[in-house]
Scaffold this active site. Structure first.
Site, short mmCIF file in Angstrom:
data_model
loop_
_atom_site.label_atom_id
_atom_site.label_comp_id
_atom_site.label_asym_id
_atom_site.label_seq_id
_atom_site.Cartn_x
_atom_site.Cartn_y
_atom_site.Cartn_z
N GLY A 74 0.20 -1.78 -0.06
CA GLY A 74 -0.11 -0.28 0.23
C GLY A 74 0.46 1.22 -0.06
N GLY A 75 0.54 2.80 0.24
CA GLY A 75 0.83 3.62 -0.27
C GLY A 75 1.55 3.97 -1.54
CB VAL A 77 6.93 7.41 -4.47
CG1 VAL A 77 6.63 9.12 -4.20
CG2 VAL A 77 8.58 6.64 -4.59
CB THR A 78 8.91 5.59 0.92
OG1 THR A 78 9.46 6.77 1.80
CG2 THR A 78 8.60 4.57 0.37
CB SER A 140 7.09 5.80 5.44
OG SER A 140 8.12 6.71 5.38
CB CYS A 171 4.33 9.16 2.02
SG CYS A 171 5.90 8.47 2.83
#
EC number: 2.3.1.181
Length: 220
Positions: A74-75, A77-78, A140, A171
């Site tokens: 899930g989520g 970009v990091t 994160s 994010c």
């Protein structure tokens, strides 16, 4: 509670490239059954941007020479890189009787509790998963649940080069300011942070019997 359900296996993987660990945790999760042990993988990654399932390409501003990998968590970009602690809880949440939202809360609270040991006041936000200190993001989160089991996990900034975060909207938030433990007077090394966070996370999950291993499972 039977021993299997109350035991947590901690795997210390050292520094690894992202893709091989990602495929290993996919394989571990896909091949689990009701007797598979719960594990936490503790790792530090070589530089990489990972784009979650909700990710939008406009949030990747200027990746340069750092690879971008589309992944199944899930989520948005990091960034992962040396000096950042990454923890992957590979848990049978159905067996543990923990809901997805509850698991996220446990993970966030374990980070808050760990930082409290260093007199750092951190907190979670209902509308933006992760952990924050004075509106700056120190950790994160991005999870995936498959067959009632969790994989992917959390990334805690400890003592790293933060400049790659400026190449993305972390994010999915433009201008999101990131911070790390070293600046806050928290744990100063990935090793120290890992030791402390494994303790607080296992306490949050109610799993007291910890068994430590070096490296990935032999079956992978």
């Amino acid at each position: 509670m039977p021993l299997l359900e109350s035991t947590l296996h901690i795997r210390h993987l050292g520094r690894q490239d992202y893709e091989s660990v990602w495929h290993a945790m996919q394989h571990y999760t896909d091949n689990r059954d009701e007797n598979s042990q719960d594990e936490i993988w503790v790792v530090e990654h070589t530089p990489v941007f990972t784009q979650g399932q909700a990710g939008k390409s406009e949030h990747i501003l200027n990746p340069g020479d750092i690879p971008v990998i589309q992944v199944d968590r899930g989520g948005q970009v990091t960034y992962h890189g040396p000096g950042q602690l990454v923890i992957y809880p590979l848990l049978d949440i159905k067996r543990l009787k923990v809901g997805v939202r509850q698991l996220v809360t446990h993970i966030e609270q374990s980070i808050v509790n760990m930082l409290k040991r260093y007199d750092v006041e951190a907190y979670a936000k209902a509308d933006a998963p992760g952990v924050y200190v004075e509106e700056r993001k120190v950790a994160s989160l991005g999870l995936r649940i498959r067959k009632g089991c969790s994989f992917h996990g959390l990334a805690l900034n400890v003592d790293m080069d933060m400049s790659p975060f400026q190449r993305i909207n972390p994010c999915g938030y433009a201008g999101m300011e990131m911070i790390q433990c070293k600046q806050l007077g928290g744990p100063q090394t990935v090793e120290e942070a890992g030791k402390q966070l494994v303790e607080t996370l296992s306490q949050e999950l109610g799993l007291a019997n910890l068994v430590h291993h070096q490296g990935l499972p032999e079956s992978l």
